[in-house]
Scaffold this active site. Structure first.
Site, PDB file in Angstrom:
ATOM      1  N   THR A  39      22.526 -53.232 -40.185  1.00  0.00           N
ATOM      2  CA  THR A  39      22.127 -54.379 -40.554  1.00  0.00           C
ATOM      3  C   THR A  39      21.185 -53.974 -41.742  1.00  0.00           C
ATOM      4  O   THR A  39      20.962 -52.943 -42.069  1.00  0.00           O
ATOM      5  CB  THR A  39      20.855 -55.048 -39.641  1.00  0.00           C
ATOM      6  OG1 THR A  39      19.763 -54.578 -39.319  1.00  0.00           O
ATOM      7  CG2 THR A  39      21.951 -55.509 -38.199  1.00  0.00           C
ATOM      8  N   ALA A  86      17.613 -53.800 -32.300  1.00  0.00           N
ATOM      9  CA  ALA A  86      17.050 -54.703 -32.085  1.00  0.00           C
ATOM     10  C   ALA A  86      16.734 -55.552 -33.502  1.00  0.00           C
ATOM     11  O   ALA A  86      16.725 -54.806 -34.533  1.00  0.00           O
ATOM     12  CB  ALA A  86      15.662 -54.909 -31.514  1.00  0.00           C
ATOM     13  N   THR A 137       8.214 -54.031 -26.787  1.00  0.00           N
ATOM     14  CA  THR A 137       7.096 -54.152 -27.662  1.00  0.00           C
ATOM     15  C   THR A 137       6.051 -54.741 -26.859  1.00  0.00           C
ATOM     16  O   THR A 137       6.060 -55.340 -25.785  1.00  0.00           O
ATOM     17  CB  THR A 137       7.505 -55.202 -28.820  1.00  0.00           C
ATOM     18  OG1 THR A 137       6.237 -55.654 -29.222  1.00  0.00           O
ATOM     19  CG2 THR A 137       8.316 -56.406 -28.227  1.00  0.00           C
ATOM     20  N   ASP A 138       4.803 -54.937 -27.195  1.00  0.00           N
ATOM     21  CA  ASP A 138       3.594 -55.532 -26.540  1.00  0.00           C
ATOM     22  C   ASP A 138       3.588 -57.050 -26.616  1.00  0.00           C
ATOM     23  O   ASP A 138       2.957 -57.861 -26.007  1.00  0.00           O
ATOM     24  CB  ASP A 138       2.112 -54.704 -26.977  1.00  0.00           C
ATOM     25  CG  ASP A 138       1.851 -55.012 -28.496  1.00  0.00           C
ATOM     26  OD1 ASP A 138       2.845 -55.273 -29.192  1.00  0.00           O
ATOM     27  OD2 ASP A 138       0.738 -54.586 -28.881  1.00  0.00           O
ATOM     28  N   GLU A 139       4.521 -57.393 -27.740  1.00  0.00           N
ATOM     29  CA  GLU A 139       4.501 -58.788 -28.118  1.00  0.00           C
ATOM     30  C   GLU A 139       5.130 -59.569 -26.880  1.00  0.00           C
ATOM     31  O   GLU A 139       4.801 -60.845 -26.996  1.00  0.00           O
ATOM     32  CB  GLU A 139       5.124 -58.987 -29.354  1.00  0.00           C
ATOM     33  CG  GLU A 139       4.669 -58.286 -30.434  1.00  0.00           C
ATOM     34  CD  GLU A 139       5.129 -58.593 -31.911  1.00  0.00           C
ATOM     35  OE1 GLU A 139       5.675 -59.864 -31.988  1.00  0.00           O
ATOM     36  OE2 GLU A 139       5.134 -57.756 -32.754  1.00  0.00           O
ATOM     37  N   TYR A 163      11.301 -63.699 -31.495  1.00  0.00           N
ATOM     38  CA  TYR A 163      11.452 -62.148 -31.317  1.00  0.00           C
ATOM     39  C   TYR A 163      10.980 -61.809 -30.220  1.00  0.00           C
ATOM     40  O   TYR A 163      11.704 -61.243 -29.390  1.00  0.00           O
ATOM     41  CB  TYR A 163      10.640 -61.686 -32.481  1.00  0.00           C
ATOM     42  CG  TYR A 163      10.412 -60.220 -32.326  1.00  0.00           C
ATOM     43  CD1 TYR A 163      11.508 -59.193 -32.264  1.00  0.00           C
ATOM     44  CD2 TYR A 163       9.149 -59.690 -32.107  1.00  0.00           C
ATOM     45  CE1 TYR A 163      11.205 -57.889 -32.152  1.00  0.00           C
ATOM     46  CE2 TYR A 163       9.035 -58.339 -31.905  1.00  0.00           C
ATOM     47  CZ  TYR A 163      10.004 -57.495 -31.603  1.00  0.00           C
ATOM     48  OH  TYR A 163       9.899 -55.990 -31.384  1.00  0.00           O
ATOM     49  N   LEU A 203       4.162 -55.774 -42.714  1.00  0.00           N
ATOM     50  CA  LEU A 203       2.841 -55.939 -43.283  1.00  0.00           C
ATOM     51  C   LEU A 203       2.284 -54.495 -44.279  1.00  0.00           C
ATOM     52  O   LEU A 203       1.949 -54.605 -45.528  1.00  0.00           O
ATOM     53  CB  LEU A 203       1.554 -56.060 -42.470  1.00  0.00           C
ATOM     54  CG  LEU A 203       0.133 -56.262 -43.134  1.00  0.00           C
ATOM     55  CD1 LEU A 203       0.178 -57.488 -44.002  1.00  0.00           C
ATOM     56  CD2 LEU A 203      -0.998 -56.112 -42.211  1.00  0.00           C
TER      57      LEU A 203
HETATM   58  P1  NAD Z   1      14.057 -52.024 -37.062  1.00  0.00           P
HETATM   59  O1  NAD Z   1      14.356 -53.322 -37.706  1.00  0.00           O
HETATM   60  O2  NAD Z   1      13.386 -50.995 -38.614  1.00  0.00           O
HETATM   61  O3  NAD Z   1      15.387 -51.238 -37.012  1.00  0.00           O
HETATM   62  C1  NAD Z   1      16.453 -51.785 -35.954  1.00  0.00           C
HETATM   63  C2  NAD Z   1      17.560 -50.926 -36.241  1.00  0.00           C
HETATM   64  O4  NAD Z   1      18.512 -51.471 -35.378  1.00  0.00           O
HETATM   65  C3  NAD Z   1      18.205 -50.836 -37.578  1.00  0.00           C
HETATM   66  O5  NAD Z   1      18.843 -49.670 -37.811  1.00  0.00           O
HETATM   67  C4  NAD Z   1      19.421 -51.840 -37.207  1.00  0.00           C
HETATM   68  O6  NAD Z   1      20.657 -51.665 -38.209  1.00  0.00           O
HETATM   69  C5  NAD Z   1      19.893 -51.538 -35.885  1.00  0.00           C
HETATM   70  N1  NAD Z   1      20.573 -52.659 -35.229  1.00  0.00           N
HETATM   71  C6  NAD Z   1      20.118 -54.111 -35.315  1.00  0.00           C
HETATM   72  N2  NAD Z   1      20.931 -54.838 -34.495  1.00  0.00           N
HETATM   73  C7  NAD Z   1      22.015 -53.949 -34.176  1.00  0.00           C
HETATM   74  C8  NAD Z   1      22.980 -54.307 -33.240  1.00  0.00           C
HETATM   75  N3  NAD Z   1      23.400 -55.480 -32.640  1.00  0.00           N
HETATM   76  N4  NAD Z   1      23.842 -52.994 -32.894  1.00  0.00           N
HETATM   77  C9  NAD Z   1      23.282 -51.675 -33.241  1.00  0.00           C
HETATM   78  N5  NAD Z   1      22.407 -51.656 -34.107  1.00  0.00           N
HETATM   79  C10 NAD Z   1      21.634 -52.771 -34.432  1.00  0.00           C
HETATM   80  O7  NAD Z   1      13.245 -51.740 -35.859  1.00  0.00           O
HETATM   81  P2  NAD Z   1      12.121 -50.768 -35.641  1.00  0.00           P
HETATM   82  O8  NAD Z   1      10.874 -51.379 -36.264  1.00  0.00           O
HETATM   83  O9  NAD Z   1      12.438 -49.423 -35.747  1.00  0.00           O
HETATM   84  O10 NAD Z   1      12.035 -51.104 -34.145  1.00  0.00           O
HETATM   85  C11 NAD Z   1      12.777 -50.247 -32.954  1.00  0.00           C
HETATM   86  C12 NAD Z   1      12.307 -50.640 -31.692  1.00  0.00           C
HETATM   87  O11 NAD Z   1      11.385 -50.564 -31.464  1.00  0.00           O
HETATM   88  C13 NAD Z   1      12.922 -52.303 -31.584  1.00  0.00           C
HETATM   89  O12 NAD Z   1      13.462 -52.676 -30.327  1.00  0.00           O
HETATM   90  C14 NAD Z   1      11.640 -52.916 -31.573  1.00  0.00           C
HETATM   91  O13 NAD Z   1      11.650 -54.147 -30.976  1.00  0.00           O
HETATM   92  C15 NAD Z   1      10.692 -51.968 -30.998  1.00  0.00           C
HETATM   93  N6  NAD Z   1       9.261 -51.820 -31.429  1.00  0.00           N
HETATM   94  C16 NAD Z   1       8.989 -51.911 -32.604  1.00  0.00           C
HETATM   95  C17 NAD Z   1       7.613 -51.975 -33.006  1.00  0.00           C
HETATM   96  C18 NAD Z   1       7.199 -51.920 -34.522  1.00  0.00           C
HETATM   97  O14 NAD Z   1       5.838 -51.790 -34.822  1.00  0.00           O
HETATM   98  N7  NAD Z   1       8.084 -51.758 -35.458  1.00  0.00           N
HETATM   99  C19 NAD Z   1       6.617 -51.985 -32.153  1.00  0.00           C
HETATM  100  C20 NAD Z   1       7.137 -51.811 -30.866  1.00  0.00           C
HETATM  101  C21 NAD Z   1       8.354 -51.861 -30.315  1.00  0.00           C
HETATM  102  P1  TYD Z   2       4.037 -57.532 -39.131  1.00  0.00           P
HETATM  103  O1  TYD Z   2       4.054 -56.310 -39.770  1.00  0.00           O
HETATM  104  O2  TYD Z   2       5.208 -58.636 -39.353  1.00  0.00           O
HETATM  105  O3  TYD Z   2       4.132 -57.293 -37.434  1.00  0.00           O
HETATM  106  P2  TYD Z   2       4.038 -58.309 -36.400  1.00  0.00           P
HETATM  107  O4  TYD Z   2       4.198 -59.554 -36.489  1.00  0.00           O
HETATM  108  O5  TYD Z   2       5.260 -57.819 -35.527  1.00  0.00           O
HETATM  109  O6  TYD Z   2       2.690 -57.710 -35.598  1.00  0.00           O
HETATM  110  O7  TYD Z   2       2.551 -58.262 -39.258  1.00  0.00           O
HETATM  111  C1  TYD Z   2       1.477 -57.702 -38.779  1.00  0.00           C
HETATM  112  C2  TYD Z   2       0.238 -58.596 -38.999  1.00  0.00           C
HETATM  113  O8  TYD Z   2       0.328 -59.013 -40.541  1.00  0.00           O
HETATM  114  C3  TYD Z   2       0.765 -59.903 -38.382  1.00  0.00           C
HETATM  115  O9  TYD Z   2      -0.602 -60.519 -37.918  1.00  0.00           O
HETATM  116  C4  TYD Z   2       1.121 -60.710 -39.554  1.00  0.00           C
HETATM  117  C5  TYD Z   2       0.439 -60.233 -40.578  1.00  0.00           C
HETATM  118  N1  TYD Z   2       1.136 -60.467 -42.077  1.00  0.00           N
HETATM  119  C6  TYD Z   2       0.309 -60.898 -43.136  1.00  0.00           C
HETATM  120  O10 TYD Z   2      -0.882 -61.301 -43.225  1.00  0.00           O
HETATM  121  N2  TYD Z   2       1.022 -60.916 -44.482  1.00  0.00           N
HETATM  122  C7  TYD Z   2       2.448 -60.675 -44.616  1.00  0.00           C
HETATM  123  O11 TYD Z   2       2.959 -60.668 -45.613  1.00  0.00           O
HETATM  124  C8  TYD Z   2       3.000 -60.016 -43.217  1.00  0.00           C
HETATM  125  C9  TYD Z   2       4.414 -59.611 -43.398  1.00  0.00           C
HETATM  126  C10 TYD Z   2       2.393 -60.065 -41.886  1.00  0.00           C
END
Ligand code: NAD
Ligand code: TYD
Length: 362
Positions: A39, A86, A137-139, A163, A203
């Protein structure tokens, strides 16, 4: 120690998945099959260092594509499937929740069905050793007031965004496949990650990117929202620990013990940039702009990581101060990567998300 496994990593071309896959291969832990739909968030450049590595195979497919998943499992006979795939951005889930339900809920369901069929046909010893690890996620726990105790694994699920609701649904499906079918599952619920290959819609990379481009640094609401930040490599290490030693059917909270307000995070980024790449006049802090808040914005997340520390001996190695410095320097040294991911679709997203948020709307 995990050695000589063949694992499938879904979403391995995204932020956390690519960090996980790159490290897995670098550590020589076995073969990885990356399954990714590519994606807007998936990027083959994230996997460039292992593009022709004999221990890495890339397959472009949707986790919801039952035939593609079935074939992959048949051909590669993995010992574990780790589901990182995801839709992951809260703001995008507000504008377009459909994709979140399709991938995070329906996609995870289809993946679980194929994995269950594969696992049920394995010989007994291979069945017992198999793991399905779901990255969450913790969310899913919702929001905390300022003085409430951090989320434990038994905190009620109270998701507030499309989400987090879709991730909560996927966690429930994974739980049900353990209790109903005996599939050896593990679930991890992690706090906000940061580090290399983080897509600049989130962010920290957004602020670094905008700061260097001389653009506004948009802070939603008054910037008092709190997140518990974890360096991505620490998260990957925790996932390896859960995969190797976690008790099946259990969930593990993963967090950095680094609670910061968004304003503190942005100030820190500006201060590091002021030092590393000073502006001709003034500070990057001058670019901070308060904009209209995110609807349903969770006030605070905090993780109690005592279970994973006590049972599996995992604790983070980076402090926020060391990890954020490394991250800023990674972005300064990877301007090409940033340029490539911020063309095209990304510009449409910025227009959609930020044009409606007027400056000064605290
Ligand atoms: P990201 O959005 O950077 O990457 C998601 C990846 O999944 C991408 O490579 C995308 O192409 C792929 N993808 C999306 N839909 C798909 C599908 N239908 N089939 C196959 N591939 C698909 O996300 P991330 O930040 O690397 O997060 C990875 C995982 O960790 C997620 O499940 C997210 O919920 C979880 N997570 C993320 C965070 C964070 O801070 N980023 C924190 C806690 C948990
Ligand atoms: P984000 O990185 O989108 O992660 P999440 O919503 O999953 O926690 O955002 C982190 C925090 O930063 C969240 O409280 C929303 C805030 N935020 C801003 O204040 N400005 C921005 O432009 C973005 C993308 C996020």
């Amino acid at each position: 120690m995990i050695m000589n496994q063949t694992i499938v990593v879904t979403g391995g071309a995204g932020f956390i998945g690519s960090n996980f896959v790159n490290t897995w291969v670098a550590l020589g832990l076995g073969k990885v099959i990356t399954l990714d739909k590519l994606t807007y968030a998936g990027n083959m450049e994230n996997l460039a260092q292992i593009a022709s590595h004999p221990q890495h195979v890339f397959i472009q497919a949707d986790i919801g594509d039952r035939e593609a998943v079935r074939e992959l499992l048949r051909v590669h006979q993995p010992t574990a499937v780790l589901n990182f795939a995801a839709e992951s951005h809260v703001d995008r889930s507000i504008y377009g929740p459909d994709a979140f339900v399709q991938t995070n809920v329906v996609g995870t369901f289809n993946l679980l069905e194929e994995v269950r069929a594969y696992w049920q046909a394995l010989p007994d010893a291979a069945q017992a050793a198999f793991r399905f690890l779901h990255v969450s996620t913790d969310e899913v726990y919702g929001t905390l007031s300022a003085d409430a105790p951090a989320f434990t694994e038994t905190h009620p699920y109270q998701p507030n965004s499309p989400y987090s609701a879709s991730k909560a649904a996927s966690d429930h499906l994974v739980r049900a496949y353990f209790h109903t079918y005996g599939l050896p599952t593990l679930t991890t619920n992690c706090s906000n990650n940061y580090g290399p290959y983080h897509f600049p819609e989130k962010l920290i990379p957004l602020v670094i990117h905008n700061a260097l481009a001389g653009k506004a640094l948009p802070i939603y609401g008054n910037g008092s929202h709190v997140r518990d930040w974890l360096y991505v490599e620490d998260h990957c290490h925790a996932i390896r620990a859960v995969l190797a030693r976690g008790n099946v059917g259990e969930t593990y909270n993963i967090g950095g013990c680094n609670e910061k307000t968004n304003l503190e995070v942005v100030h820190t980024l500006c201060d590091i940039l002021d030092e590393a790449k000073p502006k001709a006049v003034g500070s990057y802090r001058d670019q901070i702009t308060f904009v209209k808040d995110r609807p349903g914005h969770d006030q605070r997340y905090a993780i109690d990581a005592s279970k994973i520390a006590g049972e599996l001996g995992w604790t983070p190695t980076e402090t926020f101060e060391s990890g954020i410095r490394k991250t800023v320097h990674w972005y300064l040294n990877h301007a090409d990567w940033v340029d490539n991911v911020t063309s095209g679709e990304y510009q449409h997203w910025l227009q959609k998300n930020y044009s409606a948020r007027q400056a000064g709307a605290v």
